[in-house]
Design a protein around this motif. Sequence first.
Motif, PDB file in Angstrom:
ATOM      1  N   ALA A 241       0.826  -1.211   0.000  1.00  0.00           N
ATOM      2  CA  ALA A 241       0.000   0.000   0.000  1.00  0.00           C
ATOM      3  C   ALA A 241       0.861   1.262   0.000  1.00  0.00           C
ATOM      4  CB  ALA A 241      -0.893   0.005   1.244  1.00  0.00           C
TER       5      ALA A 241
ATOM      6  N   GLY B  84      -0.485   3.873   1.382  1.00  0.00           N
ATOM      7  CA  GLY B  84      -1.251   4.652   2.345  1.00  0.00           C
ATOM      8  C   GLY B  84      -0.429   5.590   3.222  1.00  0.00           C
TER       9      GLY B  84
ATOM     10  N   SER C  11      -6.764   3.938  11.926  1.00  0.00           N
ATOM     11  CA  SER C  11      -5.480   3.683  12.594  1.00  0.00           C
ATOM     12  C   SER C  11      -4.523   2.963  11.659  1.00  0.00           C
ATOM     13  CB  SER C  11      -5.735   2.833  13.845  1.00  0.00           C
ATOM     14  OG  SER C  11      -6.546   1.726  13.493  1.00  0.00           O
TER      15      SER C  11
ATOM     16  N   ASN D 147      -2.504   2.686   7.592  1.00  0.00           N
ATOM     17  CA  ASN D 147      -1.346   3.322   6.943  1.00  0.00           C
ATOM     18  C   ASN D 147      -1.525   4.826   6.783  1.00  0.00           C
ATOM     19  OD1 ASN D 147      -0.007   0.780   6.307  1.00  0.00           O
ATOM     20  ND2 ASN D 147      -1.707   0.455   4.901  1.00  0.00           N
TER      21      ASN D 147
ATOM     22  N   ALA E 212     -16.823   1.602   3.401  1.00  0.00           N
ATOM     23  CA  ALA E 212     -17.440   0.583   2.535  1.00  0.00           C
ATOM     24  C   ALA E 212     -18.845   1.033   2.156  1.00  0.00           C
ATOM     25  CB  ALA E 212     -17.502  -0.734   3.288  1.00  0.00           C
TER      26      ALA E 212
ATOM     27  N   ASP F 123      -7.264  12.018  -5.057  1.00  0.00           N
ATOM     28  CA  ASP F 123      -7.304  10.548  -5.029  1.00  0.00           C
ATOM     29  C   ASP F 123      -5.976   9.895  -5.445  1.00  0.00           C
ATOM     30  OD1 ASP F 123      -7.418  11.081  -7.690  1.00  0.00           O
ATOM     31  OD2 ASP F 123      -9.279  10.008  -8.089  1.00  0.00           O
TER      32      ASP F 123
HETATM   33  N1  LIG Z   1      -6.205   9.433  -1.685  1.00  0.00           N
HETATM   34  C1  LIG Z   1      -5.235   8.583  -1.938  1.00  0.00           C
HETATM   35  O1  LIG Z   1      -4.369   8.844  -2.746  1.00  0.00           O
HETATM   36  C2  LIG Z   1      -5.176   7.289  -1.188  1.00  0.00           C
HETATM   37  C3  LIG Z   1      -3.975   6.556  -1.163  1.00  0.00           C
HETATM   38  C4  LIG Z   1      -3.919   5.402  -0.398  1.00  0.00           C
HETATM   39  C5  LIG Z   1      -5.051   4.953   0.273  1.00  0.00           C
HETATM   40  N2  LIG Z   1      -6.211   5.642   0.159  1.00  0.00           N
HETATM   41  C6  LIG Z   1      -7.439   5.187   0.821  1.00  0.00           C
HETATM   42  O2  LIG Z   1      -7.353   5.491   2.203  1.00  0.00           O
HETATM   43  C7  LIG Z   1      -8.096   4.534   2.965  1.00  0.00           C
HETATM   44  C8  LIG Z   1      -7.226   3.978   4.083  1.00  0.00           C
HETATM   45  O3  LIG Z   1      -6.092   3.321   3.505  1.00  0.00           O
HETATM   46  P1  LIG Z   1      -5.026   2.599   4.451  1.00  0.00           P
HETATM   47  O4  LIG Z   1      -3.885   2.189   3.591  1.00  0.00           O
HETATM   48  O5  LIG Z   1      -4.757   3.426   5.652  1.00  0.00           O
HETATM   49  O6  LIG Z   1      -5.841   1.321   4.884  1.00  0.00           O
HETATM   50  P2  LIG Z   1      -5.631   0.447   6.197  1.00  0.00           P
HETATM   51  O7  LIG Z   1      -6.244  -0.871   5.902  1.00  0.00           O
HETATM   52  O8  LIG Z   1      -4.214   0.497   6.662  1.00  0.00           O
HETATM   53  O9  LIG Z   1      -6.528   1.195   7.299  1.00  0.00           O
HETATM   54  C9  LIG Z   1      -7.929   1.257   7.151  1.00  0.00           C
HETATM   55  C10 LIG Z   1      -8.570   1.896   8.344  1.00  0.00           C
HETATM   56  O10 LIG Z   1      -9.965   1.966   8.096  1.00  0.00           O
HETATM   57  C11 LIG Z   1     -10.682   1.288   9.129  1.00  0.00           C
HETATM   58  N3  LIG Z   1     -11.888   0.675   8.527  1.00  0.00           N
HETATM   59  C12 LIG Z   1     -13.121   1.174   8.607  1.00  0.00           C
HETATM   60  N4  LIG Z   1     -14.016   0.396   8.013  1.00  0.00           N
HETATM   61  C13 LIG Z   1     -13.345  -0.617   7.499  1.00  0.00           C
HETATM   62  C14 LIG Z   1     -13.729  -1.750   6.758  1.00  0.00           C
HETATM   63  N5  LIG Z   1     -15.006  -2.005   6.428  1.00  0.00           N
HETATM   64  N6  LIG Z   1     -12.764  -2.597   6.370  1.00  0.00           N
HETATM   65  C15 LIG Z   1     -11.462  -2.354   6.685  1.00  0.00           C
HETATM   66  N7  LIG Z   1     -11.056  -1.295   7.397  1.00  0.00           N
HETATM   67  C16 LIG Z   1     -11.985  -0.445   7.814  1.00  0.00           C
HETATM   68  C17 LIG Z   1      -9.674   0.318   9.733  1.00  0.00           C
HETATM   69  O11 LIG Z   1      -9.998   0.052  11.068  1.00  0.00           O
HETATM   70  C18 LIG Z   1      -8.370   1.104   9.630  1.00  0.00           C
HETATM   71  O12 LIG Z   1      -8.249   2.005  10.705  1.00  0.00           O
HETATM   72  C19 LIG Z   1      -8.554   3.474   1.969  1.00  0.00           C
HETATM   73  O13 LIG Z   1      -9.886   3.744   1.626  1.00  0.00           O
HETATM   74  C20 LIG Z   1      -7.645   3.683   0.777  1.00  0.00           C
HETATM   75  O14 LIG Z   1      -8.234   3.287  -0.443  1.00  0.00           O
HETATM   76  C21 LIG Z   1      -6.285   6.813  -0.535  1.00  0.00           C
END
Ligand SMILES: NC(=O)c1ccc[n+]([C@@H]2O[C@H](COP(=O)([O-])OP(=O)(O)OC[C@H]3O[C@@H](n4cnc5c(N)ncnc54)[C@H](O)[C@@H]3O)[C@@H](O)[C@H]2O)c1
Length: 493
Positions: free
Chosen positions: A170, A172, A245, A247, A334, A424
């Motif tokens: 990721a 993230g 909490s 990435n 989601a 995004d």
């Molecule tokens: N804007 C951008 O450029 C960009 C880049 C990377 C990630 N993102 C988005 O940011 C969001 C977070 O990414 P991340 O890498 O921190 O993800 P991650 O899996 O490390 O963290 C996800 C967080 O969301 C919570 N969460 C809430 N509902 C959830 C569900 N139904 N399933 C799983 N987790 C859930 C988790 O508890 C956790 O705290 C994602 O939606 C991802 O697509 C956006």
Amino acid sequence: MSCMLARNACSPGGSTVFSQPWRGGRVLTQTATPALCSVHSSQQPVMAVRRETSKLWETRAPLSPQHVKKLVQKGVKVIVQPSDRRVYSTEEYADVGAVIKEDMSEASLIMGVKTMSADSLMRDKTYAFFSHTIKGKADYMPLLDAILEKNIRLIDYEKMVDEYGQRLVAFGKYAGMSGMINILHGMGLRLLALGHRTPFMFIGPSHNYQHTEMARQAVRDAGYQIALGRMSKSIGPLTFVITGSGNVSQGAQEILNELPHEYIEPEDLPKVAAGGSKNKIYACVVSRDDHYVPKNGGTFNADEYERYPERYASTFSHNIAPYASCIINGMYWAPGSPHLITIPDAKKLLRPTDYAPRTPSSPGCPTLPHRLLAICDVSSDPGGAFEFVKECTSIEKPFSLYDAEQNVNKESFSGDGVLICSIDNMPAQIPREATDFFGSLLLPYISEMLKSDAKQPFQDYSCSPVVKNAVIASNGSLTPDYEYIQDLRRKSA
Ligand SMILES: NC(=O)c1ccc[n+]([C@@H]2O[C@H](COP(=O)([O-])OP(=O)(O)OC[C@H]3O[C@@H](n4cnc5c(N)ncnc54)[C@H](O)[C@@H]3O)[C@@H](O)[C@H]2O)c1
């Protein structure tokens, strides 16, 4: 050339031992089909790194030259499409043994970062990229249809997770860092429009910095001014709420930690917002169990929430948002989940009456119209966590101002509303570090991805659950775990 990619043995029963020297010599034992053994033992594996075409500022790559070098040393032929825009030059890939050419038809595996036009997809290949198809969003459905029609096996990095659902490959962290830098920059401009020169004005947009260390230094400089008490007294204590909490959240916190700060619990927000210090900022990390409550009573249950998000309501807009100066959203959203802030909630939150100024307002020293100044929706889900965020912003035009009374977004720093940043492709603003980081996470899985043959049945694809569970489509159909996308499409139609 024979398959040198970490192939040590291929037993008659189809059990293959793959060693991955770049993972410190660790040996993984996996089951491979006999057919796969014969394909790979007689052919050199060939993969390609495609040129990114989705957006102007998309200069990332899935692998850096250093990663490609390791693959070449293992006997993989790596084709790299030439690009003068990519953060690593074409020559740097050529220098480590990549074959530079436009035509990728020789490759069985084609890797990229972001989406591409449906026309450019090649039939019968395995593709790996962020497809954004898993939420069934209309914009990405023509791409999905083309993937199905062209018999492509699609591996989506977003679904490469461990047994706890934790994402393994990721960007993230860099999205969180970049989002945090951007929103601090945006707050400087927004506060200026509201009548306040603040230390945030020393912070530029994240793509202005060649390296995050330079951005961190700018944030530290601003922090020094805050610690000296150089914020307008009428601004009041600033509170930063970070959701999630994972990435993104951790990346955002890394940057925020460069300011003089104190972490507080969500229940302390009202007290701090009313009477906290102005020589530091307050940070509050909000998890799902802090604001999702079952509609029928009881406590938050993650398994239940993930399966039935519609059974939950969010108290975020009542218990958290009224005390936040800035919200950084790093929570996955989601379809079917409650919004954190709805359109009517925003109308209430952005009313001047909801912010009680502690200092008298005057024309030269105005109090803020309301507490909530800015939202950085790093999750970047239009209509998701924030119902009123209707579309993503871009690196070229990073901010919009949402006027809740009118329910419109405008491109301005002046006037009524809350500043929104919802880019995004956030990590594209820190492309070199993001590519290095992402490629290191991806590299250990490439040997498994190279075993994929899109013409063979999906059930015969032998690889770890991390890769197999990330296959969205294969053999002209959605794989069983992703058949729900069809239901989402039907519902939205
Ligand atoms: N804007 C951008 O450029 C960009 C880049 C990377 C990630 N993102 C988005 O940011 C969001 C977070 O990414 P991340 O890498 O921190 O993800 P991650 O899996 O490390 O963290 C996800 C967080 O969301 C919570 N969460 C809430 N509902 C959830 C569900 N139904 N399933 C799983 N987790 C859930 C988790 O508890 C956790 O705290 C994602 O939606 C991802 O697509 C956006």
